[in-house]
Motif scaffolding. Structure first.
Motif, PDB file in Angstrom:
ATOM      1  N   SER A  67     -15.448  39.802 -22.049  1.00  0.00           N
ATOM      2  CA  SER A  67     -16.434  40.598 -22.771  1.00  0.00           C
ATOM      3  C   SER A  67     -16.777  41.793 -21.896  1.00  0.00           C
ATOM      4  CB  SER A  67     -17.704  39.770 -23.032  1.00  0.00           C
ATOM      5  OG  SER A  67     -18.331  39.445 -21.791  1.00  0.00           O
ATOM      6  N   LEU A  68     -17.459  42.765 -22.453  1.00  0.00           N
ATOM      7  CA  LEU A  68     -17.895  43.904 -21.639  1.00  0.00           C
ATOM      8  C   LEU A  68     -18.815  43.426 -20.518  1.00  0.00           C
ATOM      9  CD1 LEU A  68     -18.498  46.581 -24.403  1.00  0.00           C
ATOM     10  CD2 LEU A  68     -16.691  46.594 -22.664  1.00  0.00           C
ATOM     11  N   LEU A  69     -19.733  42.533 -20.846  1.00  0.00           N
ATOM     12  CA  LEU A  69     -20.633  41.998 -19.825  1.00  0.00           C
ATOM     13  C   LEU A  69     -19.849  41.246 -18.756  1.00  0.00           C
ATOM     14  CD1 LEU A  69     -23.464  41.511 -18.733  1.00  0.00           C
ATOM     15  CD2 LEU A  69     -23.630  39.543 -20.290  1.00  0.00           C
ATOM     16  N   GLY A  70     -18.875  40.463 -19.176  1.00  0.00           N
ATOM     17  CA  GLY A  70     -18.028  39.764 -18.216  1.00  0.00           C
ATOM     18  C   GLY A  70     -17.284  40.734 -17.315  1.00  0.00           C
ATOM     19  N   LEU A  71     -16.842  41.857 -17.868  1.00  0.00           N
ATOM     20  CA  LEU A  71     -16.156  42.865 -17.055  1.00  0.00           C
ATOM     21  C   LEU A  71     -17.095  43.471 -16.016  1.00  0.00           C
ATOM     22  CD1 LEU A  71     -13.975  44.676 -19.740  1.00  0.00           C
ATOM     23  CD2 LEU A  71     -13.180  43.182 -17.890  1.00  0.00           C
ATOM     24  N   VAL A  72     -18.332  43.714 -16.382  1.00  0.00           N
ATOM     25  CA  VAL A  72     -19.305  44.250 -15.423  1.00  0.00           C
ATOM     26  C   VAL A  72     -19.547  43.230 -14.320  1.00  0.00           C
ATOM     27  CG1 VAL A  72     -21.720  44.961 -15.128  1.00  0.00           C
ATOM     28  CG2 VAL A  72     -20.377  45.849 -17.044  1.00  0.00           C
ATOM     29  N   ARG A  73     -19.739  41.975 -14.687  1.00  0.00           N
ATOM     30  CA  ARG A  73     -19.935  40.915 -13.688  1.00  0.00           C
ATOM     31  C   ARG A  73     -18.693  40.779 -12.805  1.00  0.00           C
ATOM     32  NH1 ARG A  73     -23.565  36.471 -14.878  1.00  0.00           N
ATOM     33  NH2 ARG A  73     -21.837  35.052 -14.450  1.00  0.00           N
ATOM     34  N   HIS A  74     -17.529  40.839 -13.424  1.00  0.00           N
ATOM     35  CA  HIS A  74     -16.281  40.726 -12.678  1.00  0.00           C
ATOM     36  C   HIS A  74     -16.142  41.878 -11.678  1.00  0.00           C
ATOM     37  CE1 HIS A  74     -12.124  39.813 -11.790  1.00  0.00           C
ATOM     38  NE2 HIS A  74     -11.776  41.051 -12.125  1.00  0.00           N
ATOM     39  N   MET A  75     -16.452  43.087 -12.102  1.00  0.00           N
ATOM     40  CA  MET A  75     -16.295  44.229 -11.199  1.00  0.00           C
ATOM     41  C   MET A  75     -17.355  44.218 -10.097  1.00  0.00           C
ATOM     42  SD  MET A  75     -13.438  45.324 -12.015  1.00  0.00           S
ATOM     43  CE  MET A  75     -13.427  46.483 -10.666  1.00  0.00           C
ATOM     44  N   ALA A  76     -18.525  43.668 -10.356  1.00  0.00           N
ATOM     45  CA  ALA A  76     -19.503  43.474  -9.273  1.00  0.00           C
ATOM     46  C   ALA A  76     -18.916  42.512  -8.248  1.00  0.00           C
ATOM     47  CB  ALA A  76     -20.818  42.922  -9.830  1.00  0.00           C
ATOM     48  N   ARG A  77     -18.308  41.451  -8.742  1.00  0.00           N
ATOM     49  CA  ARG A  77     -17.666  40.465  -7.870  1.00  0.00           C
ATOM     50  C   ARG A  77     -16.528  41.094  -7.071  1.00  0.00           C
ATOM     51  NH1 ARG A  77     -14.421  35.257 -10.298  1.00  0.00           N
ATOM     52  NH2 ARG A  77     -12.933  35.047  -8.577  1.00  0.00           N
ATOM     53  N   VAL A  78     -15.695  41.897  -7.714  1.00  0.00           N
ATOM     54  CA  VAL A  78     -14.554  42.538  -7.056  1.00  0.00           C
ATOM     55  C   VAL A  78     -15.035  43.533  -6.007  1.00  0.00           C
ATOM     56  CG1 VAL A  78     -12.593  44.083  -7.455  1.00  0.00           C
ATOM     57  CG2 VAL A  78     -12.970  42.144  -8.984  1.00  0.00           C
ATOM     58  N   GLU A  79     -16.008  44.361  -6.359  1.00  0.00           N
ATOM     59  CA  GLU A  79     -16.570  45.330  -5.402  1.00  0.00           C
ATOM     60  C   GLU A  79     -17.093  44.589  -4.171  1.00  0.00           C
ATOM     61  OE1 GLU A  79     -17.229  48.818  -5.519  1.00  0.00           O
ATOM     62  OE2 GLU A  79     -16.739  49.325  -7.587  1.00  0.00           O
ATOM     63  N   HIS A  80     -17.859  43.533  -4.408  1.00  0.00           N
ATOM     64  CA  HIS A  80     -18.453  42.765  -3.326  1.00  0.00           C
ATOM     65  C   HIS A  80     -17.373  42.117  -2.455  1.00  0.00           C
ATOM     66  CE1 HIS A  80     -20.298  38.990  -1.711  1.00  0.00           C
ATOM     67  NE2 HIS A  80     -21.210  39.860  -1.331  1.00  0.00           N
ATOM     68  N   ASN A  81     -16.387  41.525  -3.106  1.00  0.00           N
ATOM     69  CA  ASN A  81     -15.339  40.828  -2.366  1.00  0.00           C
ATOM     70  C   ASN A  81     -14.537  41.785  -1.484  1.00  0.00           C
ATOM     71  OD1 ASN A  81     -13.911  38.346  -1.788  1.00  0.00           O
ATOM     72  ND2 ASN A  81     -12.200  39.262  -2.891  1.00  0.00           N
TER      73      ASN A  81
END
Length: 186
Positions: A67-81
């Protein structure tokens, strides 16, 4: 889903003069990388604008949990990682939106609850700001870093990977947004 196909402004998402993305044609390699990365980050944010929490959490195509929200959460995770855990050497810090039991928490727990949406965007923006602050230090693109998972990676490779990750997911965001309300545009 709407049956109406809503084309943006001459194929663009925003009217001329209102699009926050830039095309400065920088020459320095790091500046080029940063402009592309910034523009893809902005694109993902633009694709989410004006939607309700329920629309942001709407899943794409079953059985996918994207979902769009899932993509935002995923990219927060990717940025952080990549930026915090890997490039800045904080591999001992727990990952965002991840558990050992569910590698897809970023998508699986992306619900239409306003608090979940606010947390996702807050985390995503904070990770972008932290990454940009680190990039302001002008890291050596050729420097090789030992990642928390014991691979050696260059700063350049991580940054190009980030562009690739955003580009792929912005394509997903295009399709998801069009399914939600018919809106299209670069």
């Amino acid at each position: 889903m709407t049956s109406q196909h809503v084309v943006g402004y001459n194929g663009m998402w925003a009217p001329a003069g209102e699009d926050p993305r830039t095309q400065n044609s920088p020459v320095d390699e790091l500046d080029v990388i940063r402009e592309y990365l910034t523009n893809y980050r902005l694109t993902l944010g633009l694709k989410c604008e004006g939607l309700s929490p329920e629309q942001l959490a709407r899943r794409s195509v079953p059985p996918s949990t994207m979902s769009l929200l899932g993509l935002v959460r995923h990219m927060a995770r990717v940025e952080h990682n990549w930026f915090h855990r890997c490039l800045q050497g904080h591999g001992d810090v727990p990952r965002l939106f991840w558990t050992a039991e569910d590698n897809d928490v970023d998508f699986n727990e992306a619900t239409g609850d306003r608090a979940v949406v606010e947390d996702a965007f807050t985390q995503w923006r904070a990770q972008i700001a932290a990454a940009d602050a680190w990039l302001d230090g002008r890291p050596d693109l050729g420097a090789v870093i030992r990642a928390p998972w014991n691979d050696n990676v260059s700063v350049r490779d991580v940054l190009i990977h980030m562009i690739e990750e955003y580009a792929r997911h912005c394509g997903h965001a295009d399709l998801i947004r069009e399914c939600i309300d018919g809106r299209t545009g670069q």
